[in-house]
Enzyme design. Structure first.
Site, short mmCIF file in Angstrom:
data_model
loop_
_atom_site.label_atom_id
_atom_site.label_comp_id
_atom_site.label_asym_id
_atom_site.label_seq_id
_atom_site.Cartn_x
_atom_site.Cartn_y
_atom_site.Cartn_z
N ARG A 27 0.82 -1.21 0.00
CA ARG A 27 0.00 0.00 0.00
C ARG A 27 0.86 1.26 0.00
NH1 ARG A 27 -2.79 -4.27 1.86
NH2 ARG A 27 -5.07 -4.24 1.98
N ASP A 321 -4.37 -15.10 7.70
CA ASP A 321 -3.13 -15.71 7.22
C ASP A 321 -2.44 -16.55 8.29
OD1 ASP A 321 -3.48 -14.58 4.73
OD2 ASP A 321 -2.36 -12.77 5.23
#
Ligand code: S3P
Length: 441
Positions: A27, A321
Site C-alpha cells: 500500500r 493468514d
C-alpha cells in the site's frame, strides 16, 4: 526446488526484528505512486511479493529508488497519473499486488495485462473484476476470471456502493483505490471488518475516508474521490503474520524466551494474539507506539503449556493468514481445537485447509477436515513428524512445517524453501539465530 529439514531443539532465546508488514508495504508503494511529491518509505519489506509491486509501478512510469536497506523513495505521479506500460506486469505469487493494482488501473484510461505464477493464476479474480466493471473498467481474462488478465481502465470511473459478498481487504482496497479516480463517493460495505491498512494509509496521505459500524457487525467505508494525495513519510512496522512463526515456535519449546521488536498490532490483524493467550500462551506487549496510524509493540514470548480452544468464524478476518501456523500450534496443545469459518483458506496461495490437513496427518496428527473447518485433536505431547511436506508455492505452509519440525520427534522436510522469499527473506537465519536447527537435508 530446494528442500529444507527442520529438527527438534530444546528452546529458543533472543531478540529479533521480523521483516516489515507485507500488506502495508504494497500500500505504501501504490499510494506513494499516486501522491504528489516524494514519499520516503522506511522498513519496506524487500520480499518478492512487494518487489513485484515495485517493478509493476516502475513499468507504469513511477520512479522508485532504493536508498539503503529497507529505505525507498517513491516519486509519485498524482491520482490517475500513471502511464501505459510497455510490458506485461508480472505479479508473481502475490494476490494483494494483483488485486490492488487492478483497482488502481481501473481509474487509468489505458490497457495493461497482468500475469502471475501457477499459484496466482489459479486464484479467483472475479471478486475484483465484478465491482471494477461496475466502475467502468473493461476486462479480458482466462476462464473464471483467472490471470492473465487485460484491463482497460476508465477515464471517468463511476463511484459505486458495493456490498462485499466475502470479507476481503483486498477487494475492499481494490475498489477504494479505483474510487480515487471517481467524481463522488465510493462506498464499500464489508460483512465483517477486515484489515484497514488502505484506509489508514489513504488518510495519512490526505484523503477523506469515513468509516461507520453497521448492524450485525458490518462496516461501511467510504472515500471521497479525486483527492489530492500529498507525499508522506511511512515507517512500516514488523509483520505480525511473519512474527507468528518465531512466536509460536517459542511458545511450543519449553524454557524459551524471545522478544520480537516493533510488530504491527493493528486490532484488525492481531486476532492470533487473543487466541494464543486463550490457549495459555505467555505473550507480553511492551513499548507500545503508533506509526502512520498503525499501532506497534514489542512481543515478549515464553514457552508455555497450551490447551485446545474453539476459534469461531468471526475471528477469521483478523487472523486469516495465521491459520496454518495456528494449526501447528493446536497439534501440540492438549485437547481439541476447532477452527471454524475457513472457506477463504481454500483460495489462498494454496488450498491451505487441504495443505495443512494433509501435512499434519502425514506428521501423525489426529484431525478432521470439513469444507470450511479443521478440528485438531492434540494430546499435549509432540507429534511424530518424520514427513516430507508439499509446499505448493505457499510460503506460509513452508514456514509452518519448519516450525513444527522444531518440536516433533522426527525431523520434517519441506520440498521447497523458495516460496519463503515472498514474505520472509532471512527466515532460516532468523530462526537458527534463535536456536532452531533448519538445514539442507
Ligand atoms: C491482504 C488481505 C488478505 C490476506 C492477504 C493480504 C491484504 O486477503 O490473506 O495475505 O493485504 O489486503 P483477502 O483480502 O483475500 O482476505
Amino acid at each position: 526446488m530446494k528442500p529444507l529439514k527442520s529438527e527438534s531443539v530444546n528452546c529458543l532465546q533472543g531478540t529479533v526484528h521480523v521483516p516489515a508488514d507485507k500488506s502495508i508495504s504494497h500500500r505504501a508503494l501504490m499510494i506513494g505512486a499516486l501522491a504528489v511529491g516524494e514519499t520516503r518509505i522506511d522498513g519496506l519489506l524487500e520480499g518478492e511479493d512487494v518487489q513485484k509491486t515495485s517493478i509493476a509501478l516502475r513499468n507504469l512510469g513511477v520512479v522508485i529508488e532504493k536508498k539503503a536497506f529497507g529505505s525507498w523513495l517513491v516519486k509519485g505521479r498524482g491520482v490517475c497519473g500513471l502511464i501505459e506500460p510497455v510490458r506485461v506486469l508480472d505479479m508473481g505469487n502475490s494476490g494483494t499486488a494483483a488485486r490492488l493494482l487492478l483497482g488502481v488501473l481501473a481509474a487509468h484510461p489505458f490497457s495493461a495485462t497482468l500475469s502471475g505464477d501457477a499459484s496466482l493464476s489459479s486464484r479467483p479474480m472475479g471478486r475484483v473484476i465484478k465491482p471494477l466493471k461496475a466502475m467502468g473498467a473493461i476486462f479480458h481474462s482466462r476462464s473464471d476470471g483467472r490471470l492473465p488478465i487485460s484491463i482497460t481502465g476508465n477515464v471517468d470511473p463511476m463511484p459505486i456502493d458495493y456490498e462485499l459478498p466475502v470479507a476481503s481487504a483486498q477487494v475492499k482496497s481494490s475498489i477504494l483505490l479505483a474510487g480515487l479516480g471517481a467524481a463522488g463517493r465510493t462506498q464499500v460495505i464489508e460483512p465483517k471488518p477486515t484489515r484497514n491498512h488502505t484506509e489508514l494509509m489513504l488518510r495519512h496521505f490526505g484523503a477523506e475516508v469515513d468509516v461507520k459500524d453497521l448492524q450485525g457487525g458490518a462496516r461501511s467505508v467510504s472515500l471521497k474521490g479525486q483527492p489530492e494525495l500529498n507525499a508522506r513519510n511511512v515507517n512500516v512496522p514488523g509483520d505480525i503474520s511473519s512474527a507468528a512463526f518465531p512466536m509460536i515456535a517459542s511458545l511450543l519449546t519449553p524454557g524459551s524466551r524471545v522478544t520480537i521488536k516493533g510488530v504491527g498490532i493493528n486490532p484488525l490483524r492481531a486476532g492470533l494474539l487473543e487466541v494464543l493467550k486463550k490457549m495459555g500462551g505467555s505473550i507480553i506487549l511492551a513499548n507500545k507506539s503508533t506509526e502512520a496510524g498503525e499501532p506497534v509493540a514489542d512481543l515478549i514470548v515464553e514457552g508455555s503449556s497450551l490447551k485446545g480452544v474453539t476459534v469461531a468464524p468471526d475471528h477469521a478476518p483478523s487472523m486469516i493468514d495465521e491459520y496454518p501456523i495456528l494449526a501447528v500450534c493446536a497439534a501440540c496443545a492438549k485437547g481439541t481445537t476447532r477452527l471454524e469459518g475457513l472457506s477463504e483458506l481454500r483460495v489462498k496461495e494454496s488450498d491451505r485447509l487441504d495443505s495443512m490437513a494433509r501435512g499434519l496427518e502425514a506428521c501423525g496428527v489426529d484431525l478432521e477436515e470439513g469444507e470450511d473447518f479443521l478440528v485438531i485433536h492434540g494430546d499435549g505431547s509432540v507429534p511424530r513428524g518424520g514427513a516430507k511436506i508439499t509446499t505448493a508455492l505457499d510460503h506460509r505452509i513452508a514456514m509452518s512445517f519448519l516450525v513444527l519440525g522444531t518440536v516433533t520427534t522426527k525431523p520434517i522436510i519441506i520440498d521447497d524453501e523458495e516460496p519463503i522469499e515472498t514474505s520472509f527473506p532471512g527466515f532460516v537465519e532468523l530462526m537458527n539465530g534463535l536456536g532452531s536447527h533448519i538445514t539442507e537435508p
